[in-house]
Design a protein around this motif. Structure first.
Motif, PDB file in Angstrom:
ATOM      1  N   ARG A 182     -78.750  29.299  33.311  1.00 57.41           N
ATOM      2  CA  ARG A 182     -78.574  28.506  34.534  1.00 57.41           C
ATOM      3  C   ARG A 182     -79.644  27.427  34.639  1.00 57.41           C
ATOM      4  NH1 ARG A 182     -75.282  31.414  38.374  1.00 57.41           N
ATOM      5  NH2 ARG A 182     -74.549  33.317  37.398  1.00 57.41           N
ATOM      6  N   ALA A 183     -80.840  27.761  34.166  1.00 57.43           N
ATOM      7  CA  ALA A 183     -81.902  26.746  34.163  1.00 57.43           C
ATOM      8  C   ALA A 183     -81.516  25.592  33.251  1.00 57.43           C
ATOM      9  CB  ALA A 183     -83.213  27.377  33.719  1.00 57.43           C
ATOM     10  N   VAL A 215     -87.162  25.554  35.490  1.00 57.14           N
ATOM     11  CA  VAL A 215     -86.547  25.305  36.791  1.00 57.14           C
ATOM     12  C   VAL A 215     -87.288  26.099  37.878  1.00 57.14           C
ATOM     13  CG1 VAL A 215     -84.464  25.782  38.138  1.00 57.14           C
ATOM     14  CG2 VAL A 215     -84.273  24.639  35.951  1.00 57.14           C
ATOM     15  N   GLN A 248     -78.973  23.560  35.029  1.00 57.34           N
ATOM     16  CA  GLN A 248     -79.586  22.696  36.050  1.00 57.34           C
ATOM     17  C   GLN A 248     -80.258  21.488  35.414  1.00 57.34           C
ATOM     18  OE1 GLN A 248     -80.536  23.224  39.604  1.00 57.34           O
ATOM     19  NE2 GLN A 248     -79.068  24.858  39.943  1.00 57.34           N
ATOM     20  N   ARG A 249     -80.755  21.674  34.194  1.00 57.24           N
ATOM     21  CA  ARG A 249     -81.433  20.565  33.518  1.00 57.24           C
ATOM     22  C   ARG A 249     -80.469  19.763  32.649  1.00 57.24           C
ATOM     23  NH1 ARG A 249     -85.637  23.405  30.148  1.00 57.24           N
ATOM     24  NH2 ARG A 249     -86.300  21.331  29.560  1.00 57.24           N
ATOM     25  N   ALA A 287     -79.081  25.069  44.627  1.00 58.88           N
ATOM     26  CA  ALA A 287     -79.569  26.152  43.762  1.00 58.88           C
ATOM     27  C   ALA A 287     -78.425  27.027  43.269  1.00 58.88           C
ATOM     28  CB  ALA A 287     -80.581  27.004  44.515  1.00 58.88           C
ATOM     29  N   GLY A 332     -80.826  33.917  34.134  1.00 58.13           N
ATOM     30  CA  GLY A 332     -81.662  32.874  34.719  1.00 58.13           C
ATOM     31  C   GLY A 332     -81.820  31.705  33.769  1.00 58.13           C
ATOM     32  N   GLY A 335     -84.090  25.676  42.139  1.00 55.50           N
ATOM     33  CA  GLY A 335     -82.935  25.550  41.247  1.00 55.50           C
ATOM     34  C   GLY A 335     -82.180  26.848  41.023  1.00 55.50           C
ATOM     35  N   VAL A 336     -82.897  27.960  40.917  1.00 54.41           N
ATOM     36  CA  VAL A 336     -82.235  29.236  40.669  1.00 54.41           C
ATOM     37  C   VAL A 336     -82.835  30.305  41.587  1.00 54.41           C
ATOM     38  CG1 VAL A 336     -81.858  31.099  38.986  1.00 54.41           C
ATOM     39  CG2 VAL A 336     -81.637  28.718  38.266  1.00 54.41           C
TER      40      VAL A 336
END
Lengths: 398, 188, 270, 85
Positions: C56-57, A72, C60-61, A49, C53, A21-22
């Motif tokens: 962005r996590a 993630v 993404q979720r 990603a 980070g 994802g990252v």
């Protein structure tokens, strides 16, 4: 599917297949083409990603950690000075028990500047609480990276995993690589699991001050998670063999013609293949030798090593890394594991090219020595073509 | 081909020496052979002498070090003959494939010449002022060794380069395959 | 104090990143903590990167969470500056709060890049010779969509700014002056008062810059003209850290204040 | 497989995780009748140990460290700092 690709391309592909994802990225030779490839995949729309182009390796690891603890799957890669600059965060990540994966394309450490291959950067993180695997081919770089995600997120482990590969020699060599299908990989790597998630819903925090006993317990727990990961790694390897017809996983390390050998050579990484060529040749000439390739530095499988090497008359350990003042790290690890004569060789530093002929002469000389005398100590070996090097003379300060 | 073939490419930084080895490795792999390709590991500088290597084998390749005793040497820039020794370590029965125009050079080995620069200019395969001879040379190499086939080579080119550049390079290897001259070995 | 004010301003959907400093300690000892927020404690130089980070996590979720980095002035001006600058340049989507007590208070009050001229600290026993680093201006030079200053002397202003920051997307920087009684050497009960004096004497400007447009906060409007500024001495004399200040140092600090406001005026005109 | 050996550096919110800071106190704030319930003390209290209940300030002594900020910010000087006995 088979494709010709470099070690770095293979790693980038593994990251894509693992549905990361990252990714925190910062360039450093020889790792750079991994992150370039990932950025291109993203630009082509093949990779979902989020790519964070940070300003230093320290931040690259911090981004990767920040994403990992927030739920993630995340990845980064580095080399040499970058890994050393990241050192603080490498420890923070394992102390956080954050499952994530980093690939290290190894390279010598300055000063002076040297961009060529050497494993000292990778080996210098042995104490940091990571699972550490080292590849010997681009194929293995892909396979180990995929397995790393699964091992890292296993509840019995919950630790970051570092996958090493020889800079240039693997990172930039294009060769045939088998690529498992996306469907197989999806089945192989289950949805992300992690010990805790930073989230307003859980309100859990990570890493505030812990009292001494609790801190020590945590350190012991990481130690035990590493030693206990041996079974997990074997299990994951056996499962991986089902999706990759070339897979030879299921053991931590790899033996080659060892069963009936009197003497063994121990290596790690790409030149193990050259050493195999030398072993074949030596056997043709009547020397009873075999090879043991260390694939996992952490966990360090004492049991497996004793089973495979414990009955040998003497072993030769060839390191492409140093613990200056002590010899090669592999040599030191084996000395602490086995109670038989062990000789260490340090060579190949800073890109010094060591091929099958060198292994042939090193091993045959060693067997000769071991037959008639007690072997031990560390030798610094320079291949035949390396001429006398002219170095500057020291000057006294005024 | 015997069980294996070791090929060393010589050129200058920016000529595409590394790409040539990569495309060759891809082409060999299309014929279900094992192959590996890698450059001399180091800083890439335009104009500096560069080597790259390609091993092709029917069995798994286990050598990772640079090729010191090649079966074939491919020379992208003939001026390198004067400033360095691209023929070092070449096996006695080895072959030289060289980008050359006019009367053949005498190097003491079985030699194949092709005017790759001429072909590149003819097809307008030029980048940053330099004729792109790297892929052109592969046509001559295939002619000299028979490995891999011209068809596989063209397929590999199609995978490496998209669009017009791919088409031009395919045409280029066809031309160089036709226009490669075999020179009798001249023992010095 | 600032932490509580943030709680009131930002609501519940917040995840914190706490950079090494006093705030790593005041949470108390694990396995429990005294914050109402989930917090990732992290090494000095890693806060802004970890936040990059983290948000962005959450993206993404598909989670709408405001990520806040909580750092001291040492972590901001000195060891963490590269990471802060990188995140600001990338316009990462989080709020960065610099709790500025003008020294490394958690390790005993040593000078930082944010310590003002003339202040006595354990590592500058003779008084610091250099001026305070211009963090706000430095952040503005990163083209961030939101940058502001606040003081614990004016909690409503601070909370207003946090609320406004929350509505903006991208990198948001808030520097809060938090007088520290033990490092600045004054009676702890006068914390709020000292925070007010800093603003009234124009030593600490309160302002807000939204997409490059400068807005001086009400509490600082009188500073725009030199004649209406309260004498700097009123702020300095209540603190023990300025005990070594001579006339020349005092002039230096006064001209520092003039310089700051000239620069703000210039920014307002452009 | 038993996971008993697993330890993680995680903490959960709990009241008083920082310890009962009330016993750090040498002086205690005492709210007098002059209190007008303006919330200033609540706003500024660094520890969150004072609040307005029914238009009058109330101190939670268990965690109050006795810093005196409340007394200082009170606009009507309704809080007195008294030595602990």
């Amino acid at each position: 599917m088979m494709k010709v690709m470099s070690g770095n391309e293979a790693v980038a592909l593994a990251v894509k297949l693992a549905r990361v994802g990252v990714v925190g990225i910062y360039p450093i030779t020889p790792q750079t083409t991994i992150i370039e490839e990932l950025a291109e995949m993203r630009a082509r729309g093949e990779l979902s990603a989020d790519i964070v182009r940070v300003e230093s390796e320290h931040s690259a690891m911090a981004v990767t950690l920040g994403a990992a603890v927030s739920g993630v799957r995340s990845f980064t890669a580095t080399s040499s000075q970058g890994l050393l600059y990241m050192h603080e965060m490498v420890w923070w990540t394992s102390g956080s028990r954050a499952p994530l994966v980093m690939v290290v394309a190894t390279r010598a450490v300055g000063a002076p500047w040297n961009i060529w291959n050497e494993n000292t950067d990778f080996m210098s993180e042995r104490d940091s609480g990571w699972i550490m695997a080292f590849a010997s081919t681009p194929q293995e770089a892909l396979d180990l990276t995929l397995q790393a995600f699964r091992i890292s997120e296993d509840p019995r482990v919950f630790l970051p995993v570092m996958v090493g590969m020889d800079g240039f020699i693997l990172s930039h060599t294009k060769t045939n690589v088998f690529i498992p299908s996306q469907e197989d990989v999806d089945n192989f790597i289950p949805p992300r699991r992690q010990p805790y998630v930073i989230d307003p819903e859980t309100k859990e925090s990570m890493g505030n001050i812990f009292p001494p006993i609790y801190y020590m317990k945590l350190r012991q727990s990481i130690h035990e998670a590493i030693t206990n990961s041996e079974e997990v790694i074997k299990e994951v390897g056996r499962e991986y063999n089902k999706i990759s017809p070339l897979g030879d996983y299921g053991t931590l390390n790899v033996s080659y013609k060892l069963d009936d050998a009197d003497y063994a050579v121990v290596t790690m990484g790409a030149w193990s293949l050259d050493a195999m060529e030398a072993v074949d040749k030596l056997r043709e000439n009547g020397l009873n030798v075999g090879l043991y390739r260390v694939r996992y530095i952490r966990p360090w499988s004492e049991k497996e090593i004793r089973e495979n090497l414990g009955d040998k008359r003497a072993i030769l350990v060839v390191d492409r890394a140093t613990s200056l003042g002590r010899g090669g790290p592999l040599y030191l690890e084996l000395k602490s594991t086995l109670n038989i004569p062990i000789k260490g060789v340090v060579t190949g530093l800073g890109g010094v090219s060591v091929g099958k002929r060198d292994f042939y002469s090193l091993i045959s000389r060693f067997v000769e020595e071991a037959r008639y005398s007690e072997v031990g100590g560390v030798e610094w070996y320079y291949p035949g073509e390396v001429k006398e090097v002219e170095l500057g003379t020291p000057r006294t300060a005024h | 081909m015997e069980s294996s073939l070791e090929i060393r490419f010589h050129g200058r930084g920016g000529q595409g020496v590394v790409t040539a080895a990569n495309v060759l490795a891809e082409a060999a792999s299309l014929e279900n052979m094992f192959s590996s390709a890698f450059p001399i590991y180091g800083a890439e500088r335009r104009g500096a002498e560069i080597e790259s290597y390609c091993r092709i084998s029917r069995t798994q390749i286990r050598e990772t070090s640079p090729i010191e005793e090649p079966d074939v040497v491919v020379i992208l820039d003939p001026t390198l003959l004067k400033i360095s020794n691209p023929l070092r370590g070449l096996r006695k029965d080895g072959k030289v494939v060289i980008n050359w125009k006019g009367a053949s050079p005498s190097v003491g080995f079985k030699t194949y010449t092709v005017d790759a620069t001429g072909i590149a200019l003819e097809l307008k395969l030029v980048k940053s002022g330099w004729p792109l001879v790297n892929i052109v040379m592969l046509g001559a190499l295939v002619k000299a060794t028979g490995v891999p086939s011209l068809e596989s080579l063209k397929m590999a080119i199609g995978q490496e380069f998209s669009g017009n550049l791919g088409e031009l390079n395919k045409r280029a290897v066809e031309l160089s395959f036709e226009r490669t001259f075999e020179v009798e070995q001249i023992v010095a | 104090m600032t932490m509580r004010m943030m709680g009131m301003a930002l609501g519940n959907n917040v995840a914190l990143i706490v950079v090494a400093g006093c705030s790593s300690v005041i949470q108390g000892m694990g396995p429990k903590n005294s914050y109402g927020y989930p917090a990732l404690n992290i090494a000095f130089a890693a806060g802004p990167a970890a936040a990059s980070g983290m948000w962005r996590a959450f993206k993404q979720r598909n989670k709408d969470v405001t990520v806040v980095v909580w750092a001291g002035d040492g972590g901001t001006a000195d060891i963490g500056f590269a990471s802060l600058s990188g995140a600001a340049e990338r316009n990462e989507n989080f709020i960065y709060v610099c709790v500025d007590n003008e020294a490394y208070m958690n390790s005993g009050g040593q000078r930082s890049g944010s310590t003002p001229h003339g202040a006595v600290t354990p590592t500058t026993p003779e008084g610091k010779k250099e001026n305070k680093k211009e963090l706000l201006f430095l952040m503005l030079d990163h083209h961030v969509p939101y940058a502001a200053t606040a003081s614990v002397g004016y909690p409503h202003d601070l909370m207003d700014k946090l609320r406004r920051a929350k509505t903006i997307e991208g990198f948001r920087y808030l520097q809060v002056l938090t007088p520290d009684p033990y490092g600045w050497l004054f009676d702890p009960s006068r914390t709020a008062e000292v925070g007010k004096l800093a603003v009234q004497t124009c030593y600490w400007p309160l302002l807000e810059v939204v997409n490059g447009r400068v807005q001086v906060s009400n509490e600082s409007l009188h500073c725009l003209r030199k004649e209406t500024r309260r004498p700097l001495r009123d702020f300095l004399s209540v603190q023990g850290r300025y005990k070594r200040l001579n006339d020349q140092d005092y002039k230096e600090l006064e001209s520092y204040v003039d310089y700051t406001w000239d620069r703000i005026l210039k920014l307002m005109r452009t | 497989m038993s996971l008993e050996y697993q330890v993680f550096p995680v903490s959960t919110p709990a009241e008083g995780a920082g310890g009962k800071t009330g016993n750090w106190r040498t002086v205690r704030p005492v709210v007098t009748d002059r209190c007008i319930g303006c919330n200033a003390c609540f706003l500024w209290c660094p520890e969150g140990t004072i609040g307005v209940v029914g238009r009058k300030a109330k101190v939670y002594y268990e965690y109050c460290k006795g810093c005196g900020v409340c007394a200082n910010v009170c606009p009507v000087k309704a809080i007195e700092m008294v030595m602990e006995q």
